[in-house]
Design a protein around this motif. Structure first.
Motif, PDB file in Angstrom:
ATOM      1  N   HIS A 495       0.900  -1.290   0.163  1.00 59.74           N
ATOM      2  CA  HIS A 495      -0.105  -0.162   0.017  1.00 59.74           C
ATOM      3  C   HIS A 495       0.367   1.538   0.310  1.00 59.74           C
ATOM      4  O   HIS A 495       0.257   2.320  -0.567  1.00 59.74           O
ATOM      5  N   LEU A 496       1.641   1.390   0.446  1.00 58.05           N
ATOM      6  CA  LEU A 496       2.904   2.513   0.748  1.00 58.05           C
ATOM      7  C   LEU A 496       4.075   2.157  -0.147  1.00 58.05           C
ATOM      8  O   LEU A 496       4.383   3.013  -0.522  1.00 58.05           O
ATOM      9  N   GLY A 497       4.133   1.464  -1.332  1.00 58.68           N
ATOM     10  CA  GLY A 497       5.406   1.458  -1.829  1.00 58.68           C
ATOM     11  C   GLY A 497       7.348   1.105  -0.761  1.00 58.68           C
ATOM     12  O   GLY A 497       7.935   1.838  -1.860  1.00 58.68           O
ATOM     13  N   GLN A 498       6.690   0.757   0.115  1.00 56.99           N
ATOM     14  CA  GLN A 498       7.538   1.313   1.496  1.00 56.99           C
ATOM     15  C   GLN A 498       8.642  -0.154   1.166  1.00 56.99           C
ATOM     16  O   GLN A 498       7.658  -0.994   1.140  1.00 56.99           O
ATOM     17  N   THR A 499      10.051  -0.474   1.231  1.00 63.93           N
ATOM     18  CA  THR A 499      10.280  -1.725   1.913  1.00 63.93           C
ATOM     19  C   THR A 499      11.128  -0.679   3.731  1.00 63.93           C
ATOM     20  O   THR A 499      12.209  -0.985   3.306  1.00 63.93           O
ATOM     21  N   ILE A 500      10.045  -2.312   4.202  1.00 61.53           N
ATOM     22  CA  ILE A 500      10.960  -1.959   5.675  1.00 61.53           C
ATOM     23  C   ILE A 500      11.116  -3.126   5.809  1.00 61.53           C
ATOM     24  O   ILE A 500      11.394  -3.646   5.397  1.00 61.53           O
ATOM     25  N   GLN A 501      11.966  -3.318   7.357  1.00 59.80           N
ATOM     26  CA  GLN A 501      12.341  -4.326   8.543  1.00 59.80           C
ATOM     27  C   GLN A 501      13.685  -4.864   6.893  1.00 59.80           C
ATOM     28  O   GLN A 501      13.101  -6.598   7.433  1.00 59.80           O
ATOM     29  N   GLN A 502      14.386  -4.298   7.116  1.00 60.15           N
ATOM     30  CA  GLN A 502      14.909  -5.365   6.005  1.00 60.15           C
ATOM     31  C   GLN A 502      16.827  -4.926   6.958  1.00 60.15           C
ATOM     32  O   GLN A 502      17.933  -5.089   6.425  1.00 60.15           O
TER      33      GLN A 502
END
Length: 545
Positions: A495-502
């Motif tokens: 939904h946000l186009g973000q990659t987190i927790q990487q």
């Protein structure tokens, strides 16, 4: 006058009975014949004789004037006479669309990783060799831009190069295509090199423009408690999703540690004796840190682990100390007491005059809306909070602190893969949970709307009883329904186009990053979807992480 050549002297005069010409060019002889009235015999084809004809010395072939039309010349409609044609031959008919199809490439990859365009030349308004050269230039510059993240995302440069070329091709003519690609390459050179896949520099020009527009809308939306009223969970919903809505009846804080007791290991399900970190090294736990999932291998359904892709019945891929986890409200209350947020009261309890005056007097110091996330570690007192992060309604960090363990409680495993906390970092913690809760009281009151993902786990580990909660687990339900939950990482990507927790195995999650992601997901939901309807009562999901 020109002399007569006598070219028409052999032709009979058309006005011979009544011709009044003194010197007629035509013949008036009685035996003159009309050459147009010649009798040219036409022989029809003969049927093949049953018996062979006798051999003759000379044979004269009779050729028909016209060839008969056969039914093979073209398809005939049903019911038509044999040999009749109702439509032209197939090869003369128009079989394709009148417009030129769009040249959408399907790509394979060369040995260098550069995509290879596969488009029929007739469908492309720009020569395919020219497009391939420009695509190779884009790929090389994307590879340089992504050099710090290609190890974790090996196909990212080729995917974005192909999409960037498609964007330029769709907006350009054959005359402006080359210059538009050169402009895109110049833009790539000016970008900052990303250090993670969610960096603002990752993507095509269209991706960056789209994210900037969406980010502008999200940042412009400042959530208020009044606006979030339809999203706040009712008491029944809080109970269904495992929230603790009242203080347990057991004696709070009477047994903070279980050191020396026998517990069941959360990782390997074996019984073990709870020991401190320095003493627990003798009892090694072999386990899988990932989750089991179902897949098909050679047509056979199998259960594999996400951490190592080994079968579910295989030996663990990780080694560490035995740990235990508790979910019962009574057990958690015994380790460290629960308490209501400032100005709260037990459910269905009428507010007293003293409570109302206290809430009114201190309401100005509390925020209207916050997003909260915690990171946990395994201790001799079960799973305990080690870091708390809070952001306000604009996404600005307002609190981020490490939590010191209570007296008598020692850390067994920092769970760095998920918590991002190391022993060195946690040694700087100065305030225990009781002091952290007093600091949070300045930001959070009973009227504050708290946003989180699986927020009941964060409130449990904070020993906080709060009733104004918005949970992204409920706003974005799993397709299979409770108790299944969608991961925050997957929701942010979709939904946000973000990659987190990487962060990986040594860095782990960031509670500040997760707090901002949950806030943005709620803002996205407010902008793009209707408020959720209050569901009917259902079976409670599991409370376990």
């Amino acid at each position: 006058m020109f002399p007569a050549k006598g070219l028409f002297a052999a032709l009979p005069c058309p006005d011979r009975p009544a011709c009044r010409r003194p010197a007629c060019l035509f013949s008036h002889a009685s035996d003159a014949k009309d050459p147009l009235a010649l009798n040219i015999p036409v022989h029809a084809p003969k049927e093949a004789p049953v018996a062979p004809a006798p051999l003759q010395h000379k044979a004269t072939a009779s050729v028909p004037a016209k060839r008969p039309i056969s039914s093979a010349a073209g398809p005939s409609t049903p019911g038509s006479a044999p040999g009749s044609v109702s439509e032209p031959p197939r090869k003369l008919q128009r079989t394709g669309p009148s417009k030129r199809p769009v040249a959408v490439p399907t790509a394979t990859h060369t040995s260098t990783g550069c995509p290879l365009i596969r488009v029929p030349p007739a469908q492309s308004k720009v020569a395919i060799p020219v497009r391939q050269i420009m695509l190779q230039q884009l790929f090389q510059h994307y590879a340089v831009l992504y050099e710090n993240i290609l190890a974790q995302n090996p196909t990212l440069a080729s995917e974005h190069a192909l999409r960037q070329e498609e964007e330029v091709y769709s907006k350009s003519s054959k005359f402006t295509y080359r210059n538009a690609i050169i402009t895109s390459i110049a833009t790539l050179k000016n970008r900052r090199k990303p250090d993670n896949a969610s960096h603002a520099s990752v993507g095509t020009e269209g991706d960056l423009a789209r994210r900037a527009e969406e980010r502008k809308k999200l940042n412009a939306l400042r959530l208020t408690a009044e606006q979030l009223k339809p999203y706040v969970m009712s008491l029944d919903q809080l109970r269904q999703w495992g929230y603790i809505v009242e203080i347990p009846p057991s004696e709070g804080g009477s047994r903070p540690s279980e050191e020396g007791s026998v517990k069941t290991c959360e990782r390997c399900s074996t019984a073990f004796k709870v020991k401190r970190r320095e003493d627990a090294s003798m009892d090694e736990c072999i386990y899988h840190w990932g989750k089991a999932f179902s897949t098909k291998v050679n047509g056979e359904k199998r259960r594999l682990f996400t951490c190592c892709s080994r079968p579910a019945d295989s030996e663990g891929c990780e080694r560490g100390p035995h740990v235990f986890y508790e979910s019962s409200p009574e057990d958690l209350h015994v380790r460290h007491p629960f308490s209501y947020t400032r100005g709260s009261r037990p459910p269905d309890d009428a507010p007293s005059e003293e409570t109302s005056q206290e809430a009114d007097g201190e309401a100005d110091s509390a925020l209207d809306v916050v997003a909260l996330d915690c990171e946990m570690v395994y201790t001799t007192g079960g799973m305990r909070v080690a870091r708390v992060s809070v952001v306000d309604a604009t996404g600005k960090e307002v609190f981020d602190g490490l939590v010191k363990m209570d007296d008598g409680v020692d850390v067994i495993d920092y769970n760095t893969r998920f918590s991002g906390i190391t022993a060195e970092a946690h040694s700087a913690a100065l305030l225990p949970l009781t002091a952290i809760r007093r600091s949070l009281d300045a930001l959070v009151s009973s009227k504050t709307v708290i946003i989180g993902h699986a927020l009941e786990n964060d409130l449990r580990t904070l020993r906080m009883v709060h009733h104004q909660c918005v949970d992204t687990v409920v706003l974005f339900p799993h397709p299979a329904g409770p108790p299944y939950r969608r991961a925050l990482r997957a929701l942010a990507k979709e939904h946000l186009g973000q990659t987190i927790q990487q962060g990986g195995g040594t860095v782990g999650h960031s509670s500040v990053e997760d707090s901002v992601a949950t806030l943005d997901l709620v803002r996205w939901h407010v902008l793009n979807r209707p408020p959720p309807a209050k569901p009917a009562a259902s079976a409670p999901p599991t409370n376990k992480l």
